[in-house]
Design a protein around this motif. Structure first.
Motif, PDB file in Angstrom:
ATOM      1  N   LYS A  16      13.542  28.547   9.532  1.00 29.88           N
ATOM      2  CA  LYS A  16      13.760  28.306   8.338  1.00 29.88           C
ATOM      3  C   LYS A  16      13.577  26.967   7.983  1.00 29.88           C
ATOM      4  O   LYS A  16      14.120  25.853   8.441  1.00 29.88           O
ATOM      5  CB  LYS A  16      14.913  28.999   7.810  1.00 29.88           C
ATOM      6  N   SER A  38      25.428  25.465  -2.412  1.00 27.43           N
ATOM      7  CA  SER A  38      25.526  25.559  -1.108  1.00 27.43           C
ATOM      8  C   SER A  38      24.218  26.065  -0.391  1.00 27.43           C
ATOM      9  O   SER A  38      23.692  26.906  -0.983  1.00 27.43           O
ATOM     10  CB  SER A  38      26.807  26.563  -0.959  1.00 27.43           C
ATOM     11  N   GLY A  39      23.783  25.506   0.758  1.00 28.27           N
ATOM     12  CA  GLY A  39      22.624  25.847   1.612  1.00 28.27           C
ATOM     13  C   GLY A  39      21.325  25.359   0.873  1.00 28.27           C
ATOM     14  O   GLY A  39      20.406  25.819   1.393  1.00 28.27           O
ATOM     15  N   CYS A  40      21.536  24.120   0.152  1.00 25.94           N
ATOM     16  CA  CYS A  40      20.132  23.758  -0.339  1.00 25.94           C
ATOM     17  C   CYS A  40      19.753  22.798   0.315  1.00 25.94           C
ATOM     18  O   CYS A  40      18.048  22.246   0.157  1.00 25.94           O
ATOM     19  CB  CYS A  40      20.420  23.310  -1.814  1.00 25.94           C
ATOM     20  N   GLY A  41      20.358  22.129   1.490  1.00 25.30           N
ATOM     21  CA  GLY A  41      19.566  21.323   2.163  1.00 25.30           C
ATOM     22  C   GLY A  41      20.229  19.779   2.147  1.00 25.30           C
ATOM     23  O   GLY A  41      19.582  18.887   2.701  1.00 25.30           O
ATOM     24  N   LYS A  42      21.213  19.711   1.514  1.00 25.14           N
ATOM     25  CA  LYS A  42      21.974  18.340   1.246  1.00 25.14           C
ATOM     26  C   LYS A  42      22.221  17.535   2.791  1.00 25.14           C
ATOM     27  O   LYS A  42      22.079  16.339   2.988  1.00 25.14           O
ATOM     28  CB  LYS A  42      23.170  18.174   0.548  1.00 25.14           C
ATOM     29  N   THR A  43      23.189  18.368   3.466  1.00 30.66           N
ATOM     30  CA  THR A  43      23.656  17.913   4.608  1.00 30.66           C
ATOM     31  C   THR A  43      22.572  17.736   5.669  1.00 30.66           C
ATOM     32  O   THR A  43      22.669  16.436   6.338  1.00 30.66           O
ATOM     33  CB  THR A  43      24.661  18.816   5.396  1.00 30.66           C
ATOM     34  N   THR A  44      21.546  18.282   5.591  1.00 30.14           N
ATOM     35  CA  THR A  44      20.330  18.205   6.588  1.00 30.14           C
ATOM     36  C   THR A  44      19.657  17.032   6.116  1.00 30.14           C
ATOM     37  O   THR A  44      19.225  16.443   7.260  1.00 30.14           O
ATOM     38  CB  THR A  44      19.590  19.746   6.591  1.00 30.14           C
TER      39      THR A  44
HETATM   40  N1  LIG Z   1      22.610  24.611  12.787  1.00 30.37           N
HETATM   41  C1  LIG Z   1      22.075  25.430  12.053  1.00 30.37           C
HETATM   42  N2  LIG Z   1      21.589  26.629  12.296  1.00 30.37           N
HETATM   43  C2  LIG Z   1      21.027  27.491  11.653  1.00 30.37           C
HETATM   44  N3  LIG Z   1      20.720  27.263  10.085  1.00 30.37           N
HETATM   45  C3  LIG Z   1      21.288  26.039   9.769  1.00 30.37           C
HETATM   46  C4  LIG Z   1      21.891  25.257  10.542  1.00 30.37           C
HETATM   47  N4  LIG Z   1      22.357  24.060   9.707  1.00 30.37           N
HETATM   48  C5  LIG Z   1      21.795  24.406   8.548  1.00 30.37           C
HETATM   49  N5  LIG Z   1      21.322  25.540   8.491  1.00 30.37           N
HETATM   50  C6  LIG Z   1      20.652  26.244   7.386  1.00 30.37           C
HETATM   51  O1  LIG Z   1      19.688  25.101   6.708  1.00 30.37           O
HETATM   52  C7  LIG Z   1      20.182  25.615   5.093  1.00 30.37           C
HETATM   53  C8  LIG Z   1      20.582  24.102   4.738  1.00 30.37           C
HETATM   54  O2  LIG Z   1      21.708  23.771   5.246  1.00 30.37           O
HETATM   55  P1  LIG Z   1      22.569  22.446   4.711  1.00 30.37           P
HETATM   56  O3  LIG Z   1      23.924  22.429   5.481  1.00 30.37           O
HETATM   57  O4  LIG Z   1      21.701  21.325   4.703  1.00 30.37           O
HETATM   58  O5  LIG Z   1      22.940  22.932   3.166  1.00 30.37           O
HETATM   59  P2  LIG Z   1      24.057  22.134   2.266  1.00 30.37           P
HETATM   60  O6  LIG Z   1      23.193  22.002   1.053  1.00 30.37           O
HETATM   61  O7  LIG Z   1      24.530  20.823   2.896  1.00 30.37           O
HETATM   62  O8  LIG Z   1      25.106  23.141   2.154  1.00 30.37           O
HETATM   63  P3  LIG Z   1      26.611  23.264   1.893  1.00 30.37           P
HETATM   64  O9  LIG Z   1      26.885  22.583   0.651  1.00 30.37           O
HETATM   65  O10 LIG Z   1      27.255  24.704   1.988  1.00 30.37           O
HETATM   66  O11 LIG Z   1      27.328  22.446   2.863  1.00 30.37           O
HETATM   67  C9  LIG Z   1      20.982  26.442   5.110  1.00 30.37           C
HETATM   68  O12 LIG Z   1      20.122  27.666   4.912  1.00 30.37           O
HETATM   69  C10 LIG Z   1      21.731  26.794   6.320  1.00 30.37           C
HETATM   70  O13 LIG Z   1      22.205  27.862   6.525  1.00 30.37           O
END
Ligand SMILES: Nc1ncnc2c1ncn2[C@@H]1O[C@H](COP(=O)(O)OP(=O)(O)OP(=O)(O)O)[C@@H](O)[C@H]1O
Length: 348
Positions: A16, A38-44
């Motif tokens: 994904k 949550s889950g929008c991709g910020k941490t990534t």
């Molecule tokens: N190690 C992983 N394994 C599977 N999916 C992942 C992994 N890391 C991130 N994802 C998926 O990638 C997408 C983006 O995740 P990310 O952590 O970047 O979002 P986020 O905006 O930081 O969320 P949050 O605010 O909940 O921390 C999400 O759908 C998450 O489920």
């Protein structure tokens, strides 16, 4: 202070696209907040900049040097970045002082002890220098982590939800402290570019020079906080920045008829959504006003909130601070004034 640029970066995790083609230019010394649900991709996105994950496509540069691409990756430890991430928690076997000294010693910093002491003083935890992380509160640990991230003067600091475990007054303190440290407002602490992930709009509005709003792995708006607040690009951005009332419906021959009045739109528009902040609705008659029935009234101390029923049964919230003093009561039919400039209209 360092510049960072991302060009069409894609990162696929388990099939994904966690990050789906983001491009961004961050100037030296800017504080940028990634804001989004949550889950929008910020941490990534932050992990990509830190070199903890590798892009499948696109390039990331720091100070105009490519540090990540699909075929090339500078390891995180060679990027000279300060990290404040949940995964890089304090080292449990090192004291507070030793934690802050860690990065300074790697860099063979000349006056490491004095500098670590100064960082602990600035972050208000000097008295904890000899303690170990598991004896500290969450707030104390976050102060130490901030001291550790900034001590080696990295020029670029990445922070993932740095205030997540703090209660509101402590959070406000930490926001102020973080900004003052990144801006280099203390003698002998160099300014740094800061990239901060948060899901809290107040954090982002307070700290950021620019906010990158993310949704579905993409940046949907990148601008100064006041611009984003005044000209939100979509209903999602409106909601991320605070409570809002909304009403959606069909547009007929360019006329959007809503319970608070008619709005002229382009003839080609089929449907639209109107949004307005609860504190932009004020009791009072006159030209741009509408009538609603009060269905509840709550006193929150410094603010008061009303639920009001529009003519079609939709419930909106109205926030102010003198409804009770002015004798409003549940069941009353009340006129509310709107300033047309406060109405946000989005066409679907
Ligand atoms: N190690 C992983 N394994 C599977 N999916 C992942 C992994 N890391 C991130 N994802 C998926 O990638 C997408 C983006 O995740 P990310 O952590 O970047 O979002 P986020 O905006 O930081 O969320 P949050 O605010 O909940 O921390 C999400 O759908 C998450 O489920």
């Amino acid at each position: 202070m360092r510049s960072v640029s991302l060009s069409d970066v894609v990162c696929t995790i388990q099939g994904k696209n966690a990050v789906n083609g983001i491009s961004l230019n961050i100037k030296p010394g800017e504080i940028i907040c990634f804001l989004g649900p949550s889950g929008c991709g910020k941490t990534t996105s932050l992990r990509l900049i830190g070199g903890i994950v590798t892009p499948n496509n696109g390039e990331i540069s720091i100070d105009d040097e490519i540090v990540s691409s699909a075929s090339f990756q500078v390891p995180p430890e060679d990027r000279h970045i300060g990290f404040l991430f949940q995964d890089f928690a304090l080292f449990p076997h090192l004291s507070v002082m030793q934690n802050v000294l860690f990065g300074l010693n790697i860099q063979k910093h000349e006056d490491a002890d004095a500098r670590a002491g100064r960082m602990l003083a600035l972050t208000g935890v000097s008295h904890l220098a000899e303690r170990y992380p598991d004896t500290l509160s969450g707030g104390e640990q976050q102060r130490v982590a901030l001291a550790r991230a900034i001590a080696p003067a990295p020029g670029l600091v990445l922070m993932d939800e740095p205030f997540s475990n703090l209660d509101p007054p402590l959070r406000a303190d930490m926001r102020r402290l973080t900004v003052s440290l990144l801006r280099g407002e203390h003698s002998d602490i160099s300014p740094a570019t800061g990239i901060i992930v948060t899901h809290d709009a107040v954090d982002a509005m307070y700290m950021a020079d620019k906010i990158a709003v993310m949704s579905g792995g993409q940046i949907v708006q990148f601008d100064k906080p006041d611009q984003i607040y005044e000209n939100p690009a979509s209903p999602l951005v409106v909601k991320l920045l605070g409570a809002s009332n909304e009403w959606a419906g069909a547009v007929n021959n360019g006329v959007f008829s809503t319970p608070i009045g008619d709005f002229q739109l382009d003839n080609s528009v089929a449907s639209a959504r109107l949004m307005i902040r609860p504190y932009h609705l004020k009791p009072g008659g006159g030209e741009n006003s509408f009538t609603a029935r009060l269905s509840s009234l709550r006193n929150h101390g410094n603010t008061q909130a009303l639920d009001v029923l529009l003519s079609d049964g939709t419930i909106w919230e109205v926030v102010g601070n003198d409804f009770i003093e002015n004798g409003l009561q549940i069941g009353d039919e009340v006129k509310f004034q709107i300033n047309p400039e406060d109405v946000m209209l989005f066409t679907d």
